[in-house]
Design a protein around this motif. Sequence first.
Motif, PDB file in Angstrom:
ATOM      1  N   GLY A  97    -101.808  32.572  39.719  1.00 59.15           N
ATOM      2  CA  GLY A  97    -101.966  31.953  41.029  1.00 59.15           C
ATOM      3  C   GLY A  97    -100.696  32.035  41.849  1.00 59.15           C
ATOM      4  O   GLY A  97     -99.677  32.580  41.419  1.00 59.15           O
ATOM      5  N   ASN A 135    -106.998  33.363  38.745  1.00 57.34           N
ATOM      6  CA  ASN A 135    -106.770  32.175  37.926  1.00 57.34           C
ATOM      7  C   ASN A 135    -106.734  32.474  36.436  1.00 57.34           C
ATOM      8  O   ASN A 135    -106.180  31.703  35.664  1.00 57.34           O
ATOM      9  CB  ASN A 135    -107.844  31.121  38.208  1.00 57.34           C
ATOM     10  CG  ASN A 135    -107.725  30.542  39.604  1.00 57.34           C
ATOM     11  OD1 ASN A 135    -106.622  30.393  40.120  1.00 57.34           O
ATOM     12  ND2 ASN A 135    -108.846  30.225  40.220  1.00 57.34           N
ATOM     13  N   ASN A 136    -107.356  33.562  36.029  1.00 60.98           N
ATOM     14  CA  ASN A 136    -107.351  33.938  34.619  1.00 60.98           C
ATOM     15  C   ASN A 136    -107.684  35.423  34.512  1.00 60.98           C
ATOM     16  O   ASN A 136    -107.922  36.100  35.528  1.00 60.98           O
ATOM     17  CB  ASN A 136    -108.336  33.079  33.802  1.00 60.98           C
ATOM     18  CG  ASN A 136    -109.735  33.097  34.376  1.00 60.98           C
ATOM     19  OD1 ASN A 136    -110.325  34.166  34.560  1.00 60.98           O
ATOM     20  ND2 ASN A 136    -110.278  31.919  34.681  1.00 60.98           N
ATOM     21  N   SER A 164     -98.908  31.320  34.572  1.00 63.12           N
ATOM     22  CA  SER A 164     -99.395  30.155  35.306  1.00 63.12           C
ATOM     23  C   SER A 164     -98.277  29.134  35.443  1.00 63.12           C
ATOM     24  O   SER A 164     -97.298  29.154  34.688  1.00 63.12           O
ATOM     25  CB  SER A 164    -100.585  29.526  34.572  1.00 63.12           C
ATOM     26  OG  SER A 164    -101.102  28.422  35.288  1.00 63.12           O
TER      27      SER A 164
END
Length: 403
Positions: free
Chosen positions: A217, A319-320, A359
Amino acid sequence: MSMDQIERFRLSDQYQTLKSSVHRHLIAQIEDRKLDIYTWPADKVERFVAEQVKRYVLEQRLPVNQRESEALIADSRNELLGFGPIQSLVDDDTVNDIVVNGPHNVFIERGGKLYSAPVRFNDDNHVIRVIQRILAPLGRRVDESTPMVDARLPDGSRVNAIIPPIALDGPCLSIRKFKKVPLTAEDLLKSGSITQPELDYLKRKVETRTNLIVVGGTGSGKTTFLNLLSSWIPSGERIVTVEDAAELRLRHNHVVRLETRPPNLEGQRAISARDLVRNALRMRPDRIIVGEVRSDEVLDMLQAMNTGHDGSMTTLHANNVRDAMHRIELLAGFAGYTGGEKTLRGQIAAAIQLVVHVSRLSSGQRRVMSISELRGLEGSELVMHNVFRYEPESGIVVPQEAA
């Protein structure tokens, strides 16, 4: 007077009025005496500002003590030659981001967390004046006809400004500062962002020319990590980098750095990341590094990874890992891809061998969350295998058998 008292004094309306008066006095002195202070050495400017401020305080018989006078001299110098109230934040190496939400709300990010900064502007015009000063040496401008601007400072820091009427609560300024010294593997180990086995694995993959992407992100440390990965590229290879804002600092002898160009005032002559990736393919690169894939350059990046430029790298907002794969498919559609879903996924599987997910945790710490191998297709689905996975609950990195 304590530092807290000085900070409260600086935030008061009385001080803001005083600082404006001193600034006008300095400008009048410079204009009346036709002084070219911008060519003076720093110590001479310092003496001039200090003398003028002290003289003004005496002439106006202002009730200002020694500590307040020193603060006024420093702030007056910053108003004259620097970025006004935020100059001290720009100079502070512990500050990562500076966010100005109108004249009275300034925040900083330090250690991954946002804090209110003990500075303020006089009014909207004061903020806009500082924005213009930041942009002027860069050949950029912001006004009602172009109320938004992205720019890069000479040290690589990224700047975004947006003003009324688009910004309803006053002009806003965001500065993402560029570290003077890039983070090293030792820094990341010390901060707990990665473990030694993960570092060793990634270093081996970079040296053996594995195509990889770093996903995460906003503010998760993707570019920082890409910088680290690129430092392991063997010397002697020709590298071409493509970025919207040149942030990568590759310590190699054979690097060509390319940067996109926004459209001019007539909305023409823009140079996109896709244009640069296509051009990079003609520059005999061993590897291509794209700072971030965010638009139609995704197809050209996949092509580069599939056509002999092994070891190429990029970053992607996601996000992943699974979301990253879906986003690549989405961007490919925006880029005009009209083939079948399975064919596109086959291209992705052939191009990308490794995905590193980073992250920012709730504590503000940036962390490598997983390192995953992309092992091809099973039917029409991409097959992912976690080589390392960080478990936030236990704070343990779980290694798994790599192929």
